[in-house]
Design a protein around this motif. Structure first.
Motif, PDB file in Angstrom:
ATOM      1  N   VAL A  30       0.850  -1.183   0.000  1.00 35.70           N
ATOM      2  CA  VAL A  30       0.000   0.000   0.000  1.00 35.70           C
ATOM      3  C   VAL A  30       0.889   1.237   0.000  1.00 35.70           C
ATOM      4  O   VAL A  30       2.058   1.181   0.397  1.00 35.70           O
ATOM      5  CB  VAL A  30      -0.950   0.031   1.219  1.00 35.70           C
ATOM      6  CG1 VAL A  30      -1.906  -1.146   1.178  1.00 35.70           C
ATOM      7  CG2 VAL A  30      -0.174   0.049   2.532  1.00 35.70           C
ATOM      8  N   VAL A  71      -3.190   5.343   4.697  1.00 37.28           N
ATOM      9  CA  VAL A  71      -3.147   4.648   3.410  1.00 37.28           C
ATOM     10  C   VAL A  71      -3.764   5.537   2.332  1.00 37.28           C
ATOM     11  O   VAL A  71      -4.901   5.988   2.452  1.00 37.28           O
ATOM     12  CB  VAL A  71      -3.903   3.304   3.492  1.00 37.28           C
ATOM     13  CG1 VAL A  71      -3.980   2.657   2.101  1.00 37.28           C
ATOM     14  CG2 VAL A  71      -3.211   2.370   4.475  1.00 37.28           C
ATOM     15  N   GLU A  72      -2.982   5.769   1.269  1.00 36.97           N
ATOM     16  CA  GLU A  72      -3.432   6.640   0.174  1.00 36.97           C
ATOM     17  C   GLU A  72      -3.810   5.851  -1.077  1.00 36.97           C
ATOM     18  O   GLU A  72      -4.642   6.294  -1.868  1.00 36.97           O
ATOM     19  CB  GLU A  72      -2.342   7.657  -0.161  1.00 36.97           C
ATOM     20  CG  GLU A  72      -2.752   8.661  -1.201  1.00 36.97           C
ATOM     21  CD  GLU A  72      -2.118  10.014  -0.974  1.00 36.97           C
ATOM     22  OE1 GLU A  72      -1.513  10.519  -1.930  1.00 36.97           O
ATOM     23  OE2 GLU A  72      -2.229  10.580   0.134  1.00 36.97           O
ATOM     24  N   VAL A  74      -3.943   1.459  -2.659  1.00 39.64           N
ATOM     25  CA  VAL A  74      -3.797   0.028  -2.353  1.00 39.64           C
ATOM     26  C   VAL A  74      -3.383  -0.710  -3.619  1.00 39.64           C
ATOM     27  O   VAL A  74      -4.007  -0.563  -4.672  1.00 39.64           O
ATOM     28  CB  VAL A  74      -5.133  -0.542  -1.816  1.00 39.64           C
ATOM     29  CG1 VAL A  74      -5.018  -2.039  -1.564  1.00 39.64           C
ATOM     30  CG2 VAL A  74      -5.532   0.182  -0.538  1.00 39.64           C
ATOM     31  N   ASP A  77      -3.967  -7.186  -4.711  1.00 41.80           N
ATOM     32  CA  ASP A  77      -3.949  -8.240  -3.703  1.00 41.80           C
ATOM     33  C   ASP A  77      -3.406  -7.737  -2.365  1.00 41.80           C
ATOM     34  O   ASP A  77      -2.584  -8.392  -1.727  1.00 41.80           O
ATOM     35  CB  ASP A  77      -3.134  -9.446  -4.197  1.00 41.80           C
ATOM     36  CG  ASP A  77      -3.387 -10.692  -3.348  1.00 41.80           C
ATOM     37  OD1 ASP A  77      -4.452 -10.765  -2.705  1.00 41.80           O
ATOM     38  OD2 ASP A  77      -2.513 -11.571  -3.320  1.00 41.80           O
ATOM     39  N   GLY A  79      -5.662  -6.478   0.129  1.00 40.55           N
ATOM     40  CA  GLY A  79      -6.957  -6.158   0.709  1.00 40.55           C
ATOM     41  C   GLY A  79      -6.993  -6.054   2.221  1.00 40.55           C
ATOM     42  O   GLY A  79      -8.056  -5.772   2.786  1.00 40.55           O
ATOM     43  N   GLU A  80      -5.856  -6.265   2.870  1.00 41.35           N
ATOM     44  CA  GLU A  80      -5.836  -6.107   4.333  1.00 41.35           C
ATOM     45  C   GLU A  80      -6.143  -4.669   4.749  1.00 41.35           C
ATOM     46  O   GLU A  80      -6.581  -4.431   5.880  1.00 41.35           O
ATOM     47  CB  GLU A  80      -4.460  -6.507   4.881  1.00 41.35           C
ATOM     48  CG  GLU A  80      -4.173  -7.996   4.827  1.00 41.35           C
ATOM     49  CD  GLU A  80      -3.502  -8.405   3.524  1.00 41.35           C
ATOM     50  OE1 GLU A  80      -2.850  -9.460   3.516  1.00 41.35           O
ATOM     51  OE2 GLU A  80      -3.625  -7.675   2.518  1.00 41.35           O
ATOM     52  N   PHE A  81      -5.896  -3.706   3.848  1.00 40.57           N
ATOM     53  CA  PHE A  81      -6.108  -2.294   4.172  1.00 40.57           C
ATOM     54  C   PHE A  81      -6.893  -1.606   3.078  1.00 40.57           C
ATOM     55  O   PHE A  81      -6.943  -2.065   1.930  1.00 40.57           O
ATOM     56  CB  PHE A  81      -4.761  -1.583   4.385  1.00 40.57           C
ATOM     57  CG  PHE A  81      -3.942  -2.150   5.503  1.00 40.57           C
ATOM     58  CD1 PHE A  81      -4.270  -1.885   6.816  1.00 40.57           C
ATOM     59  CD2 PHE A  81      -2.856  -2.975   5.242  1.00 40.57           C
ATOM     60  CE1 PHE A  81      -3.520  -2.426   7.864  1.00 40.57           C
ATOM     61  CE2 PHE A  81      -2.101  -3.516   6.273  1.00 40.57           C
ATOM     62  CZ  PHE A  81      -2.439  -3.238   7.587  1.00 40.57           C
ATOM     63  N   ALA A  82      -7.503  -0.469   3.445  1.00 42.63           N
ATOM     64  CA  ALA A  82      -8.269   0.335   2.495  1.00 42.63           C
ATOM     65  C   ALA A  82      -7.788   1.779   2.571  1.00 42.63           C
ATOM     66  O   ALA A  82      -7.164   2.202   3.565  1.00 42.63           O
ATOM     67  CB  ALA A  82      -9.764   0.259   2.826  1.00 42.63           C
ATOM     68  N   VAL A  83      -8.057   2.534   1.515  1.00 38.33           N
ATOM     69  CA  VAL A  83      -7.700   3.952   1.502  1.00 38.33           C
ATOM     70  C   VAL A  83      -8.335   4.646   2.716  1.00 38.33           C
ATOM     71  O   VAL A  83      -9.510   4.436   3.024  1.00 38.33           O
ATOM     72  CB  VAL A  83      -8.177   4.603   0.192  1.00 38.33           C
ATOM     73  CG1 VAL A  83      -7.978   6.121   0.247  1.00 38.33           C
ATOM     74  CG2 VAL A  83      -7.419   4.022  -1.004  1.00 38.33           C
ATOM     75  N   ASP A  85      -7.205   4.194   5.867  1.00 37.01           N
ATOM     76  CA  ASP A  85      -6.819   3.503   7.101  1.00 37.01           C
ATOM     77  C   ASP A  85      -5.575   4.161   7.715  1.00 37.01           C
ATOM     78  O   ASP A  85      -4.621   4.505   7.000  1.00 37.01           O
ATOM     79  CB  ASP A  85      -6.497   2.028   6.825  1.00 37.01           C
ATOM     80  CG  ASP A  85      -7.736   1.177   6.635  1.00 37.01           C
ATOM     81  OD1 ASP A  85      -8.843   1.663   6.946  1.00 37.01           O
ATOM     82  OD2 ASP A  85      -7.597   0.020   6.171  1.00 37.01           O
ATOM     83  N   ARG A 114      -2.770  -1.727  11.978  1.00 40.23           N
ATOM     84  CA  ARG A 114      -3.555  -0.527  12.222  1.00 40.23           C
ATOM     85  C   ARG A 114      -2.985   0.252  13.404  1.00 40.23           C
ATOM     86  O   ARG A 114      -2.653  -0.333  14.437  1.00 40.23           O
ATOM     87  CB  ARG A 114      -5.021  -0.899  12.453  1.00 40.23           C
ATOM     88  CG  ARG A 114      -5.732  -1.206  11.145  1.00 40.23           C
ATOM     89  CD  ARG A 114      -7.123  -1.766  11.296  1.00 40.23           C
ATOM     90  NE  ARG A 114      -7.756  -1.859   9.983  1.00 40.23           N
ATOM     91  CZ  ARG A 114      -7.486  -2.801   9.082  1.00 40.23           C
ATOM     92  NH1 ARG A 114      -6.602  -3.734   9.354  1.00 40.23           N
ATOM     93  NH2 ARG A 114      -8.094  -2.799   7.893  1.00 40.23           N
TER      94      ARG A 114
END
Length: 306
Positions: A30, A71-72, A74, A77, A79-83, A85, A114
């Motif tokens: 990310v 997170v700006e 992603v 693959d 998917g543990e984080f999203a924009v 976060d 996180r």
């Protein structure tokens, strides 16, 4: 993006704030908008070329592995984080080049967790490398509830987190520090002793039957002193003495570990782990941050705000 970088191996005097292209985001990574970056001794040691025999380094080199930010973007693959976060992590890759002393950094998801809500951006940026180092060292000696552990350099960036983790595990902690830091160690839950000549006798006064485990965060013969006090000589782990394994103990090198990072975040949010920040400087003052780190006189962490 703005970043602190070196064009070749060098020192604090060679750091420059320059414009560089935004990082690419590989699969499993990310892109993080950096809020703060932790400063660690390994940063300036890497820049000086001390790690050249074991690590691939490419230039221009952006130093830094500790990060806290948002997170700006992603990658595939990831998917543990999203924009959006909020994350923190030890963003070390397989080679050194695109570090965290920058407005943006790409980081593998295996190196992030996180951000704990209980910590500020500066505290979160100071936690990953030091916290993971302390956690891994504690696990290496198998420290358990009710045991007594001796922690060398207990008031430093790694040691102060190691004290808190050990206390949270239910261990009794004896920590070495200069007398001016004894009150600080008591606040963290440790019993302080002054380092230097006669240390073994001072520890025996507190633990006549010896200690169950020892953690060395300073070197300078700490492994040897520990083995005079340990009930089992192999229950000492060091991050500072490369001969620790040859002496019958363990030599530890920190790794990115999302699971352990999440455990540190849980401790922070439960009120069991704080991150003392001694200095928070703007990114442009990275050279001064390195000089403070090299002085060896700081208590707690040094971070750069971005």
């Amino acid at each position: 993006m703005k970043a602190i970088a070196l064009e070749e191996y060098g020192s604090a005097d060679d750091l420059r704030l320059i414009d560089l292209p935004d990082p690419k985001v590989a699969p499993g990574e990310v892109l993080v908008r950096v809020k703060a970056a932790g400063v660690n001794p390994v940063d300036w040691k890497l820049a000086a070329g001390y790690l050249d025999p074991i690590m691939e380094v490419r230039f221009p080199l952006i130093p830094g592995w500790d990060v806290a930010g948002v997170v700006e973007a992603v990658g595939f693959d990831a998917g543990e984080f999203a924009v959006g976060d909020e994350v923190f992590g030890y963003a070390r890759k397989d080679w050194a080049q695109n570090g965290t002393y920058a407005e943006l950094v790409s980081a593998p998801v295996r190196a992030l967790a996180r951000k704990p809500a209980a910590l500020t951006w500066e505290q979160a940026a100071g936690a990953p490398l030091a916290g993971l180092t302390a956690f891994r060292t504690i696990k290496r000696v198998g420290l358990g509830r009710g045991e007594t552990v001796l922690i060398h350099a207990a008031s430093g960036g790694v040691g102060s987190l190691g004290v808190q983790i050990a206390v949270a595990l239910g261990a009794r902690v004896i920590g070495t520090a200069s007398e001016r830091n004894h009150g600080f160690l008591r606040e963290l839950g440790a019993e302080p002793v002054t380092y230097g000549d006669g240390l073994a006798d001072r520890v025996r006064d507190l633990a006549p039957d010896g200690v169950d485990a020892a953690l060395d965060f300073v070197g300078e013969g700490a492994v040897d002193v520990s083995q005079q006090l340990l009930k089992q000589r192999d229950r000492v782990a060091s991050v500072a003495d490369a001969e620790a394994s040859a002496k019958g103990g363990h030599y530890v090198w920190v790794r990115p570990d999302a699971h352990d990072l999440a455990a540190l975040a849980d401790l922070a949010d439960a009120g069991k782990l704080s991150v003392p920040v001694d200095h928070a400087l703007p990114l442009a003052e990275a050279a001064e941050a390195w000089r403070l780190s090299q002085s060896g006189r700081t208590r707690g962490k040094i971070v750069l705000t971005v």
